[in-house]
Design a protein around this motif. Structure first.
Motif, PDB file in Angstrom:
ATOM      1  N   LYS A  61       0.840  -1.346   0.003  1.00  0.00           N
ATOM      2  CA  LYS A  61       0.048   0.150   0.060  1.00  0.00           C
ATOM      3  C   LYS A  61       0.848   1.306  -0.021  1.00  0.00           C
ATOM      4  CE  LYS A  61      -3.538  -1.903   3.305  1.00  0.00           C
ATOM      5  NZ  LYS A  61      -3.130  -3.502   3.272  1.00  0.00           N
ATOM      6  N   THR A  63       2.065   4.732   1.111  1.00  0.00           N
ATOM      7  CA  THR A  63       1.863   5.766   2.363  1.00  0.00           C
ATOM      8  C   THR A  63       1.766   7.061   2.141  1.00  0.00           C
ATOM      9  OG1 THR A  63       4.320   5.500   2.389  1.00  0.00           O
ATOM     10  CG2 THR A  63       3.101   3.845   3.897  1.00  0.00           C
ATOM     11  N   TYR A 116      -3.709   7.503  -0.415  1.00  0.00           N
ATOM     12  CA  TYR A 116      -3.242   6.427   0.560  1.00  0.00           C
ATOM     13  C   TYR A 116      -3.930   4.951   0.064  1.00  0.00           C
ATOM     14  CZ  TYR A 116      -1.832  10.319   3.765  1.00  0.00           C
ATOM     15  OH  TYR A 116      -1.256  11.269   4.235  1.00  0.00           O
ATOM     16  N   GLU A 292      -9.123  -3.630   5.058  1.00  0.00           N
ATOM     17  CA  GLU A 292      -8.749  -2.219   4.838  1.00  0.00           C
ATOM     18  C   GLU A 292      -8.475  -2.030   3.208  1.00  0.00           C
ATOM     19  OE1 GLU A 292      -4.988  -1.475   6.626  1.00  0.00           O
ATOM     20  OE2 GLU A 292      -4.945   0.609   6.577  1.00  0.00           O
ATOM     21  N   TYR A 296      -9.741   0.851   0.731  1.00  0.00           N
ATOM     22  CA  TYR A 296      -8.775   1.731  -0.100  1.00  0.00           C
ATOM     23  C   TYR A 296      -9.361   1.566  -1.633  1.00  0.00           C
ATOM     24  CZ  TYR A 296      -6.027   2.730   3.749  1.00  0.00           C
ATOM     25  OH  TYR A 296      -5.544   3.165   4.930  1.00  0.00           O
ATOM     26  N   ARG A 695     -10.155  12.456   7.167  1.00  0.00           N
ATOM     27  CA  ARG A 695      -9.738  13.762   7.704  1.00  0.00           C
ATOM     28  C   ARG A 695      -8.570  14.043   6.685  1.00  0.00           C
ATOM     29  NH1 ARG A 695      -9.460  13.194  14.245  1.00  0.00           N
ATOM     30  NH2 ARG A 695     -11.547  12.147  14.504  1.00  0.00           N
ATOM     31  N   ARG A 698      -7.000  11.428   4.326  1.00  0.00           N
ATOM     32  CA  ARG A 698      -6.611   9.881   5.220  1.00  0.00           C
ATOM     33  C   ARG A 698      -8.104   9.318   5.572  1.00  0.00           C
ATOM     34  NH1 ARG A 698      -2.077   9.290   7.117  1.00  0.00           N
ATOM     35  NH2 ARG A 698      -1.575  11.554   7.214  1.00  0.00           N
ATOM     36  N   LEU A 699      -8.134   7.952   5.459  1.00  0.00           N
ATOM     37  CA  LEU A 699      -9.670   7.382   5.885  1.00  0.00           C
ATOM     38  C   LEU A 699      -9.232   6.800   7.135  1.00  0.00           C
ATOM     39  CD1 LEU A 699     -12.189   6.501   4.693  1.00  0.00           C
ATOM     40  CD2 LEU A 699     -11.358   4.205   4.031  1.00  0.00           C
ATOM     41  N   MET A 700     -10.308   7.467   7.993  1.00  0.00           N
ATOM     42  CA  MET A 700      -9.994   7.144   9.609  1.00  0.00           C
ATOM     43  C   MET A 700     -10.942   5.854   9.966  1.00  0.00           C
ATOM     44  SD  MET A 700      -8.340   9.912  10.356  1.00  0.00           S
ATOM     45  CE  MET A 700      -8.319   9.489  12.138  1.00  0.00           C
ATOM     46  N   PRO A 702     -11.020   2.503   8.141  1.00  0.00           N
ATOM     47  CA  PRO A 702     -11.012   1.305   7.036  1.00  0.00           C
ATOM     48  C   PRO A 702     -11.401   0.185   7.653  1.00  0.00           C
ATOM     49  CG  PRO A 702      -8.824   2.177   7.417  1.00  0.00           C
ATOM     50  CD  PRO A 702      -9.670   2.917   8.227  1.00  0.00           C
TER      51      PRO A 702
ATOM     52  N   PHE C 121      -8.505   6.539  17.433  1.00  0.00           N
ATOM     53  CA  PHE C 121      -8.726   6.507  15.854  1.00  0.00           C
ATOM     54  C   PHE C 121      -7.173   6.408  15.207  1.00  0.00           C
ATOM     55  CE2 PHE C 121     -12.825   8.251  13.852  1.00  0.00           C
ATOM     56  CZ  PHE C 121     -13.300   7.243  14.033  1.00  0.00           C
ATOM     57  N   GLN C 125      -5.209   1.197  13.992  1.00  0.00           N
ATOM     58  CA  GLN C 125      -5.204   1.073  12.775  1.00  0.00           C
ATOM     59  C   GLN C 125      -4.056   0.283  12.242  1.00  0.00           C
ATOM     60  OE1 GLN C 125      -7.209   2.737  10.674  1.00  0.00           O
ATOM     61  NE2 GLN C 125      -7.951   4.559  11.753  1.00  0.00           N
ATOM     62  N   SER C 126      -3.990  -0.357  10.902  1.00  0.00           N
ATOM     63  CA  SER C 126      -3.155  -1.117  10.570  1.00  0.00           C
ATOM     64  C   SER C 126      -1.749  -0.518  10.662  1.00  0.00           C
ATOM     65  CB  SER C 126      -3.231  -1.584   9.077  1.00  0.00           C
ATOM     66  OG  SER C 126      -2.928  -0.509   8.197  1.00  0.00           O
ATOM     67  N   SER C 128       0.619  -0.401   8.159  1.00  0.00           N
ATOM     68  CA  SER C 128       0.962   0.570   6.876  1.00  0.00           C
ATOM     69  C   SER C 128      -0.009   1.998   7.322  1.00  0.00           C
ATOM     70  CB  SER C 128       0.690  -0.012   5.627  1.00  0.00           C
ATOM     71  OG  SER C 128      -0.695  -0.065   5.568  1.00  0.00           O
ATOM     72  N   TRP C 129      -1.078   2.048   7.768  1.00  0.00           N
ATOM     73  CA  TRP C 129      -1.874   3.313   8.456  1.00  0.00           C
ATOM     74  C   TRP C 129      -1.189   4.109   8.847  1.00  0.00           C
ATOM     75  CZ3 TRP C 129      -3.937   6.703  11.354  1.00  0.00           C
ATOM     76  CH2 TRP C 129      -5.180   7.581  11.192  1.00  0.00           C
ATOM     77  N   GLU C 131       1.910   3.878   9.670  1.00  0.00           N
ATOM     78  CA  GLU C 131       3.471   4.365   9.046  1.00  0.00           C
ATOM     79  C   GLU C 131       3.143   5.451   8.314  1.00  0.00           C
ATOM     80  OE1 GLU C 131       5.245   1.555   6.393  1.00  0.00           O
ATOM     81  OE2 GLU C 131       6.704   2.786   5.704  1.00  0.00           O
ATOM     82  N   ALA C 132       1.947   5.467   7.515  1.00  0.00           N
ATOM     83  CA  ALA C 132       1.926   6.794   6.686  1.00  0.00           C
ATOM     84  C   ALA C 132       1.520   8.033   7.410  1.00  0.00           C
ATOM     85  CB  ALA C 132       0.454   6.337   5.724  1.00  0.00           C
ATOM     86  N   LEU C 133       0.907   7.830   8.603  1.00  0.00           N
ATOM     87  CA  LEU C 133       0.957   9.015   9.248  1.00  0.00           C
ATOM     88  C   LEU C 133       2.034   9.539  10.246  1.00  0.00           C
ATOM     89  CD1 LEU C 133      -1.272  11.292  10.420  1.00  0.00           C
ATOM     90  CD2 LEU C 133      -1.858   9.603  12.257  1.00  0.00           C
TER      91      LEU C 133
END
Lengths: 796, 162, 327
Positions: A61, A63, A116, A292, A296, A695, A698-700, A702, C121, C125-126, C128-129, C131-133
């Motif tokens: 995926k 990032t 994302y 997830e 996406y 937000r 970003r999907l909060m 999934p 929130f 999260q996973s 990768s989620w 990691e992205a943030l």
């Protein structure tokens, strides 16, 4: 709880269908033919399949929401023992997409990522653990780009276009202008006008089976792909284009599909990527998305803003409708061109609208792509339109049912944009819903906090213009084969995704041939043997596949009548097919068994084959976009919903829905009710709690925990009222019931909440915190009260 | 000790012994190792209920169960309902009342409902809703599922006297 | 979704469990029902190298509702189905019935619910989620995305049982390498922690059982839960209340809330003064307002924090009105 119209309060309506009188199977409540397999766990879904030497595929995926890919280093991943292949976007960069004119998706991101979770690389390895290790060893260097999370920004000039193909210097993917009649003038001359501004969060299909695909490239040069798809044929085309294989060397098989709702109707990047891994490794590869990833890849209902202005004369007759829509397309086009049109033109029924203007924009953003979802393009505009009608009724002191009845299109007419309307049960729907719900005693008369609301719906029964239309092939073809065993094999390319199309095929063929349904067997879908069908979307299957099946069965019937006539020495035209026999009309004793007729017909010829197809008649105007929304028939509907709102917490409890629906003749009322009830559940989800909660980009949420599909306790009582007449062109008079039933539930509940609170909510979902805030404001402003009761309501 | 160890289970009445690593999830054991693919993977995080099995008779999320901790347990999957190819009353009711559409959630619903009716042969509509509120269905709106469970209760009862 | 490899320990005694824990400091988790830990492991949220499954320790399964004693591995399903609990501690029964789903409750345990990982929130999260943030304070990172700073985690305490046990005055029997001890449940949670360390448990310390004092039985109790759906969801707010009257006068009144902050809390300074008084609509409303004034939810769950705060008043008022009406 849910039942078909029964009880004393519904007056028999002249349009009520003859409930399949004269038919043995049509119109009967029949269990689905695959139900026994499904209740025993024996039905095979893609993830249940195994192949010798099977590899596991997984995807990396992104990032980043929007970034140029400066480099992808896969060497460490490739070096990992157990890894069979690692692919990046450059290996198969050919763009594809469901619509031929907007190919902008790729199997894996090529030059940049656009949301994302977009897939950047694919791995095939001996097991999931190895795949995961390999994914962690892939190094992607990103150069971040400006992120667009608002279609309102994307529709203006931007510094970085998400796709080069976007219009001008904006991120607009599609823009539609339409104008019929003279809308500005109609508004100048209007006695009353209302304006409604709607805002809708995106929603996801939420099918329980995550996407899954299994692909195998065999040494004979063929590629076989099993996939949870609604449209095997489009997948086949996309695979051919991207992988550079001729169509005839690809075989697509659709196992059981665990729900689609539009979310499995595009060809998808993971399907192509998995096939690419299979080609690359020469081994079968299975790729299952995690939940997830499902969110996406999305392709769900568009986050939407719309503006509806409705004008009427002093009698309440609608004179003009002016619509603007701004759709958040997310990162790719998908069905976007169609969605953009639909968000305007699907407002053109069931009301007579002498003038109409529409400006629709679909803009790319860095959200996961939006696409088609059940009642595609018809849901959000319908909410705003029906809220506008509700507001107009209030403004004019009119009863909302009466105002609607006054403005309905008749049957056999044409809309201002040249939709051909044939059968039309809108009035029957409104009357049935009104009477069964005891509308006249309840509207505006329930205590504050409780309310009742009405809304109409209208939807295409199959898109008249197929996506792949040149050369003009039929939209659906069905083949039948009967051999010495006397079993009738039905080959179809239509995808049963739980809605029951296999059952319908068996039912239609068995009806025509006078045989038991269990003498048939449905082979759907294997592209090697199935004739092309354009798949399960646009609520087209019953109408188009049903007609094709009926014609195929009639062709077979002719051959069998001839054979039976030969045996009996009777003229074939006078023979009747029933109870597995073919006999003289009125004299069952002068007849032969079905099997005997089959054997006679096979003499010197072998297995009997028959083919039937359906092609919709030419229709629609000649202006730009004239074909969008044209359909060989339309479903009509009117729902009344009753709610109770907790005045202190803002929770909306939907108590009951009276769902009057015109699907022509319901071929299988049990299945139709299932569609209506399921649609109500899904529509209420969008209304009350479901949202793609972004937000920024970003999907909060999934996950199925945070994406809030309604629980069983939230389901209202549903009363299905199937009140259509027969459609002149539908198979046995039938029209669609798969998508249209979703549409009216949202605005009918919206109107019921207005009746309860005096507040019209135009920003979905209607979560309790929003309702609470609005109630607080209304109490502060002293507007928290029931709107006035129109005198007309009680007089009726 | 991250190594595999023998696990003894009875699955659908059949005793078996398997060597299973500590991080093996029961759902994976059933689907991948035992080929009992009727147990479905919907969310894999314990929300949707598609993976429901009966663990010693109790409806349980197999996606959140370590296989090794089922040592000695009796596991019933959808393949274990009914005998000699006959459908149970509940399965029949699901067929006849249109309680399956896509069918993906169906095994989970059937196992949860089977346990409900075993413990509580005549539940109210509300009790059925509560008992099935850990299983998501996206097709039916639950209506026909609830009707099927109620119908199965009726068929399990003696006919009412006239 | 597979789990990363770990070593699985299945101790048969408390001592054995404590020993395993002591030999892997900071690299183990106790596993009870698994409905909290395993989803987190699947999302790669702080997985450890050693999982100590407690199911083989008989005393953790102790279930004596008449005596008010519940082993920490008693399942939520046992609690919700038990007629004695429903009669004597209806608030506890109601709370158990409102946890997640029946399937979660079949495995989920009392101890697990008391110590459920706080939720946010930005945390649940996973990999990768996150990691992205950029990883957060609570897992692998060094900052909070909810209240931007680097000191404190604001993830929300999301157990349903703690508030109802707090109002019952429950105590927890603990055991660690240093020996056994007993804490009031209220003292198990540490409001002065950094939000990540939220309890006063010592390293490796285990909750053996929860004991509810018998006085609770003479009182009425209730639990009200705010959530978007009547199933699946964690509490956005949970209010437990307990009331016993002597004639018209309040003998005992207790309130506790969860789902709002990093720990469940009770309000003795607000409820204490009402003991000995007669509850009126006004005094209930005033109490509810004051409770609302003390809570500070943040924006890390589905519903907006201002709404959850406002609902605190409504839920407290309704809970007390119910109890007073039923008395």
């Amino acid at each position: 709880m849910a039942k078909s119209a029964s009880g004393p309060a519904v007056p028999p309506h002249p349009l009520a269908p003859a409930s399949g009188k004269g038919y043995r199977l049509i119109g009967r409540r029949l269990p689905l033919v695959d139900a026994a397999l499904k209740v025993t766990g024996r039905a095979e879904y893609t993830d249940d399949l195994k192949r010798p030497g099977l590899l596991v595929g997984r995807l990396l995926k992104s990032t980043q929401a929007h970034a140029r890919i400066a480099g992808v280093d896969v060497s460490a991943a490739r070096a990992l023992p157990g890894v069979a292949a690692v692919l990046t976007g450059r290996r198969f960069p050919t763009p594809f997409g469901v619509l031929p004119m907007t190919h902008d998706e790729t199997a894996l991101a090529v030059e940049k990522v656009r949301h994302y979770g977009e897939w950047v690389a694919a791995v095939a390895a001996v097991d999931e653990e190895t795949c995961e290790k390999a994914l962690r060893r892939i190094e992607v260097r990103y150069e971040p780009l400006p992120v667009y999370d608002d279609p309102g920004v994307s529709e203006r000039p931007v510094t970085e276009k998400i796709h080069a193909r976007a219009l001008r210097d904006t991120n607009i993917q599609k823009e539609v202008f339409q104008h019929f009649g003279d809308v500005p003038r109609a508004f100048q001359e209007a006695f009353a006008e209302v304006k409604v501004q709607g805002r809708f969060a995106g929603v996801n299909h939420g099918f329980t089976e995550p996407h899954c695909v299994l692909a195998e490239a065999s040494p004979d040069g063929r590629l076989t792909v099993w996939s949870a798809t609604q449209v095997p044929h489009y997948l086949l085309r996309a695979l051919s284009e991207v992988l550079g294989l001729p169509l005839h060397r690809i075989r697509v098989i659709k196992p059981e599909v665990g729900g689609g709702f539009g979310g499995k109707s595009d060809p998808f990047p993971h399907e192509i990527a998995c096939a690419a891994l299979a080609v690359e490794t020469g081994r079968p590869v299975k790729l299952l998305l995690d939940r997830e990833d499902v969110f996406y890849v999305n392709h769900g209902r568009h986050p939407t803003r719309n503006l509806v202005r409705l004008a009427a004369d002093e009698k309440g007759t609608f004179t003009a409708l002016d619509v603007e829509a701004l759709l958040d397309g997310g990162a790719f086009s998908s069905f976007g061109v169609v969605t953009t049109y639909y968000n305007g033109v699907l407002a053109l029924g069931p009301y007579r609208l002498p003038s109409f203007r529409y400006h629709g924009v679909r803009a790319y953003t860095n959200h996961p792509p939006s696409g088609a979802m059940r009642a595609h393009g018809g849901t959000n505009i319908r909410y705003s339109l029906e809220m506008a009608v509700d507001a107009l009724a209030e403004r004019l002191g009119r009863d909302p049912v009466a105002l609607r009845l006054q403005n309905l299109l008749p049957a056999d007419t044409q809309t201002v944009n040249e939709f051909r309307i044939t059968s039309n049960g809108a009035e029957a729907c409104l009357l049935a819903a009104r009477d069964r719900s005891r509308w006249r005693e309840r509207f505006r008369q329930l205590p504050y906090g409780e309310g009742i609301g009405v809304a109409c719906g209208f939807y295409i029964s199959g898109s008249n213009s197929p996506i792949h239309f040149t050369p003009r092939f039929p939209q659906s073809t069905v083949h039948l084969k009967v051999d010495v065993d006397g079993g009738v094999t039905i080959h179809s390319g239509a995808a049963d995704i739980g809605q029951g199309s296999k059952t319908l095929l068996a039912q239609v063929v068995a009806e025509v041939l006078g045989i038991r349904m269990d003498r048939t067997r449905v082979a759907a879908v294997d592209s090697d043997t199935a004739p092309v069908d354009l798949g399960s979307y646009s609520s087209r299957v019953t109408f188009m596949m049903g007609n094709a099946a009926k014609r195929a069965a009639e062709e077979l019937r002719e051959a069998l009548a001839q054979a039976a006539g030969d045996i009996l020495g009777e003229p074939p035209a006078g023979l009747v097919f029933e109870d597995e026999r073919i006999h003289r009309d009125g004299s069952p004793e002068v007849g032969v068994d079905f099997l005997a007729a089959v054997h006679r017909a096979m003499e010197h010829r072998g297995a009997l084959v028959a083919s039937g197809s359906y092609e919709s008649p030419p229709m629609g105007g000649t202006f730009k976009g004239a074909k969008a929304g044209t359909a060989p028939a339309y479903s009509f509907s009117a729902y009344v919903s009753q709610v109770k709102v907790d005045l202190e917490t803002g929770f909306v409890d939907v108590k009951k829905v009276w769902a009057a629906f015109d699907c022509g003749r319901p071929l299988n009322p049990l299945a139709v009710e299932g569609q209506i009830e399921g649609s109500i559940h899904m529509g209420l989800g969008q209304l009350l709690s479901e949202s793609m909660d972004y937000r920024g980009a970003r999907l909060m949420n999934p996950s199925l925990l945070d994406y809030k599909i309604l629980a069983p306790q939230q389901m209202p009582e549903v009363e299905c009222l199937l009140v259509g007449g027969e459609d002149p062109e539908g198979p046995f008079g039938a029209k669609e019931a798969g998508e249209g039933p979703l549409i009216p539930v949202l605005p009918s509940v919206g109107a019921a909440v207005h009746d309860a609170l005096g507040i019209r909510f135009l920003d979905l979902p209607l979560t309790p915190d929003k309702v609470f805030r609005a109630l607080e404001r209304a109490r502060r402003e002293g507007t928290a009260r029931k709107p006035p009761l129109p005198g007309e309501t009680r007089e009726g | 000790m991250t190594a595999s160890a023998p696990l003894h289970l009875k699955v659908n009445g059949v005793p078996l012994e398997r060597s299973v690593p500590p991080n093996r999830i029961l759902l994976d054991l059933l689907r991948e190792d035992l080929n009992l693919t009727g147990t479905k993977r919907g969310c894999d995080l314990g929300t949707c209920g598609c993976c429901t099995v009966l663990l010693d008779g109790v409806p349980t999320l197999s996606c959140l169960t370590l296989a090794r901790l089922a040592e000695g347990a009796e596991v019933t999957t959808i393949e274990g309902l009914g005998e000699h190819g006959e459908l149970t009353a509940l399965q029949r009711a699901f067929v006849e009342h249109g309680a399956t559409q896509c069918g993906f959630c169906t095994p989970g619903f059937l196992l949860a409902a089977t346990a409900l009716l075993r413990d509580h042969p005549t539940p109210s509509r509300q009790e059925i809703q509560e008992a099935l509120s850990g299983n998501l269905c996206r097709c039916t709106g639950y209506v026909k599922i609830l009707e099927a469970v109620e119908a199965a209760c009726r068929t399990g009862l003696p006919a009412p006297s006239p | 979704m597979h789990l990363e490899p770990f070593e699985l320990h299945q101790p048969a005694t408390l001592d054995e469990a404590l020993q395993v824990a002591a030999s892997h400091p900071g690299d183990f988790d106790y596993l009870a029902g698994g409905t909290d830990l395993l989803p987190n492991y699947k999302m790669r949220l702080n997985p450890r190298g050693h999982v100590i499954a407690l199911g083989g320790i008989p005393e953790l399964h102790a279930f004596a509702p008449e005596a008010g004693t519940f082993g920490s591995l008693v399942t939520l399903r046992q609690i919700e189905r038990d007629p004695v609990i429903a009669r004597d501690y209806p608030g506890l029964s109601e709370a158990a019935r409102q946890v997640a789903t029946p399937l979660v409750r079949a495995s989920g345990s009392l101890g697990g619910n008391l110590l459920v990982e706080t939720r946010c929130f930005f945390f649940n999260q996973s990999a990768s989620w996150r990691e992205a943030l950029g990883y957060c304070l609570k897992a692998e990172g060094d900052r909070c995305h909810v209240v931007p700073q680097k000191e404190r985690c604001y993830a929300t305490f999301s157990g349903d049982l703690a508030p109802s046990l707090l109002v019952l005055g429950a105590e927890v029997d603990l055991v660690s390498f240093q020996g056994p001890r007993t804490l009031a449940l209220d003292d198990l949670y540490d409001p002065r922690g950094d939000g990540i360390r939220r309890t006063r448990l010592l390293p490796g310390e285990l909750v053996v059982r929860v004991r509810v004092p018998p006085e609770g039985r003479k009182s009425r109790s209730t639990y009200r839960k705010l959530r978007v759906r009547p199933a699946f969801d964690f509490p956005e707010l949970g209010v437990a209340a307990l009331l016993s009257l002597e004639g018209q006068r309040v003998r005992s009144l207790r309130l506790a809330v969860g789902g709002l902050e990093t720990y469940p809390r009770s309000f003795p300074t607000l409820t204490g003064p009402l003991e000995g008084t007669t509850l009126t609509d006004e005094s209930i409303a005033e109490l509810a307002r004051r409770v609302q004034g003390m809570v500070r939810p943040v924006h890390n769950t589905f519903l907006a924090p201002d709404y959850r705060k406002r609902m605190t008043e409504v839920f407290v008022r309704r809970a007390l009105a119910d109890l007073r009406g039923a008395s």
